[in-house]
Design a protein around this motif. Sequence first.
Motif, PDB file in Angstrom:
ATOM      1  N   GLY A 182       0.379  -1.849   3.391  1.00 12.85           N
ATOM      2  CA  GLY A 182       0.015  -2.770   2.316  1.00 12.85           C
ATOM      3  C   GLY A 182       0.048  -2.097   0.959  1.00 12.85           C
ATOM      4  O   GLY A 182       0.540  -2.670  -0.019  1.00 12.85           O
ATOM      5  N   TYR A 183      -0.443  -0.876   0.890  1.00 13.41           N
ATOM      6  CA  TYR A 183      -0.385  -0.126  -0.365  1.00 13.41           C
ATOM      7  C   TYR A 183       1.068   0.156  -0.756  1.00 13.41           C
ATOM      8  O   TYR A 183       1.447   0.014  -1.918  1.00 13.41           O
ATOM      9  CB  TYR A 183      -1.150   1.190  -0.247  1.00 13.41           C
ATOM     10  N   GLY A 184       1.887   0.537   0.234  1.00 13.51           N
ATOM     11  CA  GLY A 184       3.298   0.799  -0.047  1.00 13.51           C
ATOM     12  C   GLY A 184       4.027  -0.443  -0.524  1.00 13.51           C
ATOM     13  O   GLY A 184       4.865  -0.385  -1.428  1.00 13.51           O
ATOM     14  N   ALA A 185       3.698  -1.576   0.063  1.00 13.68           N
ATOM     15  CA  ALA A 185       4.329  -2.822  -0.362  1.00 13.68           C
ATOM     16  C   ALA A 185       3.892  -3.205  -1.773  1.00 13.68           C
ATOM     17  O   ALA A 185       4.699  -3.672  -2.576  1.00 13.68           O
ATOM     18  CB  ALA A 185       3.982  -3.941   0.612  1.00 13.68           C
ATOM     19  N   ALA A 186       2.620  -2.984  -2.090  1.00 19.68           N
ATOM     20  CA  ALA A 186       2.126  -3.309  -3.431  1.00 19.68           C
ATOM     21  C   ALA A 186       2.702  -2.359  -4.478  1.00 19.68           C
ATOM     22  O   ALA A 186       2.990  -2.773  -5.604  1.00 19.68           O
ATOM     23  CB  ALA A 186       0.601  -3.251  -3.454  1.00 19.68           C
ATOM     24  N   ALA A 187       2.890  -1.104  -4.092  1.00 23.76           N
ATOM     25  CA  ALA A 187       3.417  -0.117  -5.034  1.00 23.76           C
ATOM     26  C   ALA A 187       4.936  -0.146  -5.097  1.00 23.76           C
ATOM     27  O   ALA A 187       5.526   0.425  -6.013  1.00 23.76           O
ATOM     28  CB  ALA A 187       2.944   1.283  -4.638  1.00 23.76           C
ATOM     29  N   GLY A 188       5.570  -0.780  -4.132  1.00 24.79           N
ATOM     30  CA  GLY A 188       7.024  -0.912  -4.152  1.00 24.79           C
ATOM     31  C   GLY A 188       7.767   0.273  -3.567  1.00 24.79           C
ATOM     32  O   GLY A 188       8.914   0.513  -3.917  1.00 24.79           O
ATOM     33  N   HIS A 189       7.124   1.027  -2.676  1.00 24.28           N
ATOM     34  CA  HIS A 189       7.828   2.128  -2.027  1.00 24.28           C
ATOM     35  C   HIS A 189       7.393   2.250  -0.576  1.00 24.28           C
ATOM     36  O   HIS A 189       6.353   1.718  -0.177  1.00 24.28           O
ATOM     37  CB  HIS A 189       7.587   3.454  -2.762  1.00 24.28           C
ATOM     38  N   VAL A 190       8.189   2.958   0.214  1.00 20.57           N
ATOM     39  CA  VAL A 190       7.899   3.146   1.633  1.00 20.57           C
ATOM     40  C   VAL A 190       6.906   4.294   1.784  1.00 20.57           C
ATOM     41  O   VAL A 190       7.074   5.349   1.183  1.00 20.57           O
ATOM     42  CB  VAL A 190       9.194   3.454   2.413  1.00 20.57           C
ATOM     43  N   SER A 191       5.890   4.096   2.587  1.00 15.99           N
ATOM     44  CA  SER A 191       4.874   5.114   2.788  1.00 15.99           C
ATOM     45  C   SER A 191       5.147   5.871   4.084  1.00 15.99           C
ATOM     46  O   SER A 191       5.269   5.265   5.159  1.00 15.99           O
ATOM     47  CB  SER A 191       3.493   4.460   2.855  1.00 15.99           C
ATOM     48  N   VAL A 192       5.238   7.186   3.992  1.00 12.40           N
ATOM     49  CA  VAL A 192       5.436   8.021   5.174  1.00 12.40           C
ATOM     50  C   VAL A 192       4.203   7.952   6.067  1.00 12.40           C
ATOM     51  O   VAL A 192       4.306   7.970   7.292  1.00 12.40           O
ATOM     52  CB  VAL A 192       5.745   9.479   4.759  1.00 12.40           C
ATOM     53  N   VAL A 193       3.031   7.828   5.460  1.00 16.60           N
ATOM     54  CA  VAL A 193       1.790   7.717   6.231  1.00 16.60           C
ATOM     55  C   VAL A 193       1.832   6.474   7.109  1.00 16.60           C
ATOM     56  O   VAL A 193       1.429   6.516   8.273  1.00 16.60           O
ATOM     57  CB  VAL A 193       0.571   7.678   5.286  1.00 16.60           C
ATOM     58  N   ALA A 194       2.338   5.370   6.577  1.00 20.12           N
ATOM     59  CA  ALA A 194       2.429   4.143   7.359  1.00 20.12           C
ATOM     60  C   ALA A 194       3.394   4.302   8.522  1.00 20.12           C
ATOM     61  O   ALA A 194       3.141   3.809   9.620  1.00 20.12           O
ATOM     62  CB  ALA A 194       2.870   2.979   6.478  1.00 20.12           C
ATOM     63  N   GLN A 195       4.486   5.012   8.309  1.00 20.83           N
ATOM     64  CA  GLN A 195       5.451   5.219   9.386  1.00 20.83           C
ATOM     65  C   GLN A 195       4.878   6.091  10.495  1.00 20.83           C
ATOM     66  O   GLN A 195       5.029   5.787  11.683  1.00 20.83           O
ATOM     67  CB  GLN A 195       6.730   5.834   8.834  1.00 20.83           C
ATOM     68  N   VAL A 196       4.197   7.163  10.128  1.00 20.75           N
ATOM     69  CA  VAL A 196       3.602   8.048  11.130  1.00 20.75           C
ATOM     70  C   VAL A 196       2.471   7.323  11.863  1.00 20.75           C
ATOM     71  O   VAL A 196       2.356   7.413  13.090  1.00 20.75           O
ATOM     72  CB  VAL A 196       3.091   9.351  10.467  1.00 20.75           C
ATOM     73  N   ALA A 197       1.655   6.586  11.131  1.00 18.46           N
ATOM     74  CA  ALA A 197       0.569   5.841  11.762  1.00 18.46           C
ATOM     75  C   ALA A 197       1.102   4.754  12.684  1.00 18.46           C
ATOM     76  O   ALA A 197       0.504   4.477  13.730  1.00 18.46           O
ATOM     77  CB  ALA A 197      -0.338   5.232  10.696  1.00 18.46           C
ATOM     78  N   ALA A 198       2.233   4.155  12.342  1.00 18.88           N
ATOM     79  CA  ALA A 198       2.837   3.144  13.215  1.00 18.88           C
ATOM     80  C   ALA A 198       3.316   3.773  14.520  1.00 18.88           C
ATOM     81  O   ALA A 198       3.161   3.184  15.592  1.00 18.88           O
ATOM     82  CB  ALA A 198       3.991   2.458  12.503  1.00 18.88           C
ATOM     83  N   ILE A 199       3.853   4.970  14.449  1.00 15.33           N
ATOM     84  CA  ILE A 199       4.290   5.659  15.671  1.00 15.33           C
ATOM     85  C   ILE A 199       3.077   6.000  16.537  1.00 15.33           C
ATOM     86  O   ILE A 199       3.091   5.794  17.754  1.00 15.33           O
ATOM     87  CB  ILE A 199       5.102   6.923  15.313  1.00 15.33           C
ATOM     88  N   VAL A 200       2.015   6.500  15.907  1.00 17.32           N
ATOM     89  CA  VAL A 200       0.791   6.802  16.651  1.00 17.32           C
ATOM     90  C   VAL A 200       0.230   5.532  17.274  1.00 17.32           C
ATOM     91  O   VAL A 200      -0.220   5.531  18.429  1.00 17.32           O
ATOM     92  CB  VAL A 200      -0.246   7.478  15.728  1.00 17.32           C
ATOM     93  N   PHE A 201       0.258   4.435  16.526  1.00 13.50           N
ATOM     94  CA  PHE A 201      -0.234   3.159  17.054  1.00 13.50           C
ATOM     95  C   PHE A 201       0.569   2.713  18.271  1.00 13.50           C
ATOM     96  O   PHE A 201      -0.007   2.290  19.272  1.00 13.50           O
ATOM     97  CB  PHE A 201      -0.184   2.082  15.965  1.00 13.50           C
ATOM     98  N   LEU A 202       1.878   2.796  18.208  1.00 12.86           N
ATOM     99  CA  LEU A 202       2.699   2.370  19.349  1.00 12.86           C
ATOM    100  C   LEU A 202       2.467   3.231  20.582  1.00 12.86           C
ATOM    101  O   LEU A 202       2.403   2.714  21.709  1.00 12.86           O
ATOM    102  CB  LEU A 202       4.177   2.374  18.964  1.00 12.86           C
TER     103      LEU A 202
END
Length: 82
Positions: free
Chosen positions: A41-61
């Motif tokens: 959500g922060y990455g979408a609001a700021a207009g860039h891709v967040s590496v933290v979101a990608q790593v957290a998504a992998i951990v979540f899966l």
Amino acid sequence: MPLPLSPAAAPAGPDRPSSPVRAAVELLLGLSFLVTVSAAGYGAAAGHVSVVAQVAAIVFLVTATCALVSWFRPVETGRADG
């Protein structure tokens, strides 16, 4: 009239003890979901891709897979069949 729970959907109890590993996996599942959603959500609001979101998504899966396997794995009773 409530429907009875199947053994796979039954909560931890005398027949289905909860382990510390299972509790840790379920906690990590929830935390990784919150981190994924908030960082994305922060990455979408700021207009860039967040590496933290990608790593957290992998951990979540990975933790979601582990949790689903543990939830639907048959309960071993220790009785000998036969």
